[in-house]
Design a protein around this motif. Structure first.
Motif, mmCIF file in Angstrom:
data_model
loop_
_atom_site.group_PDB
_atom_site.id
_atom_site.type_symbol
_atom_site.label_atom_id
_atom_site.label_comp_id
_atom_site.label_asym_id
_atom_site.label_seq_id
_atom_site.Cartn_x
_atom_site.Cartn_y
_atom_site.Cartn_z
ATOM 1 N N SER A 1 -0.159 7.812 -20.102
ATOM 2 C CA SER A 1 -0.031 8.865 -21.099
ATOM 3 C C SER A 1 -1.357 9.589 -21.248
ATOM 4 O O SER A 1 -2.390 9.077 -20.829
ATOM 5 N N TYR A 2 -1.305 10.764 -21.840
ATOM 6 C CA TYR A 2 -2.553 11.473 -22.101
ATOM 7 C C TYR A 2 -3.328 10.745 -23.187
ATOM 8 O O TYR A 2 -4.529 10.790 -23.258
ATOM 9 N N THR A 3 -2.600 10.102 -24.079
ATOM 10 C CA THR A 3 -3.220 9.295 -25.120
ATOM 11 C C THR A 3 -2.364 8.055 -25.332
ATOM 12 O O THR A 3 -1.154 8.111 -25.166
ATOM 13 N N MET A 4 -3.001 6.936 -25.663
ATOM 14 C CA MET A 4 -2.206 5.753 -25.984
ATOM 15 C C MET A 4 -2.072 5.645 -27.496
ATOM 16 O O MET A 4 -2.074 4.560 -28.070
ATOM 17 N N ASP A 5 -1.967 6.786 -28.121
ATOM 18 C CA ASP A 5 -1.853 6.841 -29.561
ATOM 19 C C ASP A 5 -0.417 6.499 -29.968
ATOM 20 O O ASP A 5 0.275 7.288 -30.599
ATOM 21 N N MET A 6 0.054 5.328 -29.532
ATOM 22 C CA MET A 6 1.370 4.877 -29.968
ATOM 23 C C MET A 6 1.336 3.363 -30.106
ATOM 24 O O MET A 6 0.567 2.685 -29.426
ATOM 25 N N ILE A 7 2.138 2.883 -30.988
ATOM 26 C CA ILE A 7 2.141 1.451 -31.271
ATOM 27 C C ILE A 7 3.317 0.819 -30.527
ATOM 28 O O ILE A 7 4.431 1.332 -30.556
ATOM 29 N N GLN B 1 -7.733 1.377 -22.308
ATOM 30 C CA GLN B 1 -8.223 2.702 -22.695
ATOM 31 C C GLN B 1 -9.747 2.717 -22.809
ATOM 32 O O GLN B 1 -10.403 3.657 -22.387
ATOM 33 N N SER B 2 -10.315 1.637 -23.338
ATOM 34 C CA SER B 2 -11.771 1.611 -23.525
ATOM 35 C C SER B 2 -12.493 1.524 -22.170
ATOM 36 O O SER B 2 -13.651 1.884 -22.057
ATOM 37 N N ARG B 3 -11.802 1.016 -21.145
ATOM 38 C CA ARG B 3 -12.428 0.899 -19.823
ATOM 39 C C ARG B 3 -12.351 2.193 -19.031
ATOM 40 O O ARG B 3 -13.007 2.356 -18.038
ATOM 41 N N SER B 4 -11.439 3.100 -19.412
ATOM 42 C CA SER B 4 -11.231 4.279 -18.562
ATOM 43 C C SER B 4 -12.084 5.452 -18.997
ATOM 44 O O SER B 4 -12.778 5.430 -19.964
#
Ligand SMILES: C[S@@+](CC[C@H](N)C(=O)[O-])C[C@H]1O[C@@H](n2cnc3c(N)ncnc32)[C@H](O)[C@@H]1O
Length: 164
Positions: free
Chosen positions: A137-143, A161-164
């Motif tokens: 996704s463009y953002t992993m802003d989902m639970i 996400q923190s690694r990319s």
């Protein structure tokens, strides 16, 4: 309930023309697989016109793209596809695959549309033990919510996400 915004043929044509799925992201996914064998089956859920689906072809004996939109599936079928790729019209939450037969499930900028608890249950059913689920996704802003491992799943997403 499934979201149905992708039924138009023009919409499907635009997706085929303008969507970009980088090769690098496929290599990244493959680096999470257990080893470098040729795997049997990948399923790309919410595949749209299949631009990302075809990038999986070199790594698997068979790749199946699935989508709830008939227009997307028709567009995917109409383009030039490698011989080991096929497409199915079905919801992410209810796929035609046998339990434990899938090595990799991908959802490329699509999982935010799914009924995620039901989709995660389905992915868990069809994946073999040690299989891989890749949510792009463009953002992993989902639970993510699934049984008693919701915290683990969300921690994994944050770590990736923190690694990319
Ligand atoms: C933003 S598009 C992404 C398409 C493709 N994966 C790509 O990256 O170009 C989202 C796709 O998910 C599909 N979709 C939405 N809800 C779905 C569901 N519940 N089951 C299967 N596909 C679904 C839509 O029809 C659409 O083709």
């Amino acid at each position: 309930m499934a979201v149905r915004l992708f039924e138009g043929k023009d919409h499907a044509a635009s997706y085929l023309q303008y969507r970009v799925t980088p090769h690098e992201i496929i290599s990244k996914i493959m680096s999470y697989m257990e080893n470098n064998e040729l795997y049997k089956l990948a399923v790309d859920v919410g595949c749209g016109p299949g631009k990302g689906t075809v990038l999986l072809a070199p790594y698997f004996t068979r790749v199946v793209g699935t989508d709830i939109s008939q227009a997307m599936v028709e567009r995917a079928l109409a383009k030039n596809n490698p011989p080991n790729i096929s497409y199915r019209h079905c919801p992410a939450e209810e796929t035609p695959f046998a339990s434990g037969e899938v090595d990799l499930v991908t959802a490329m900028t699509a999982a935010h549309w799914f009924d995620r608890p039901r989709f995660l249950q389905e992915a868990d059913r069809i994946l073999r033990p040690g299989g891989c689920l890749a949510l792009l996704s463009y953002t992993m802003d989902m639970i993510l919510e699934y049984r008693d491992i919701s915290n683990v799943l969300n921690d994994i997403c944050r770590e990736v996400q923190s690694r990319s």
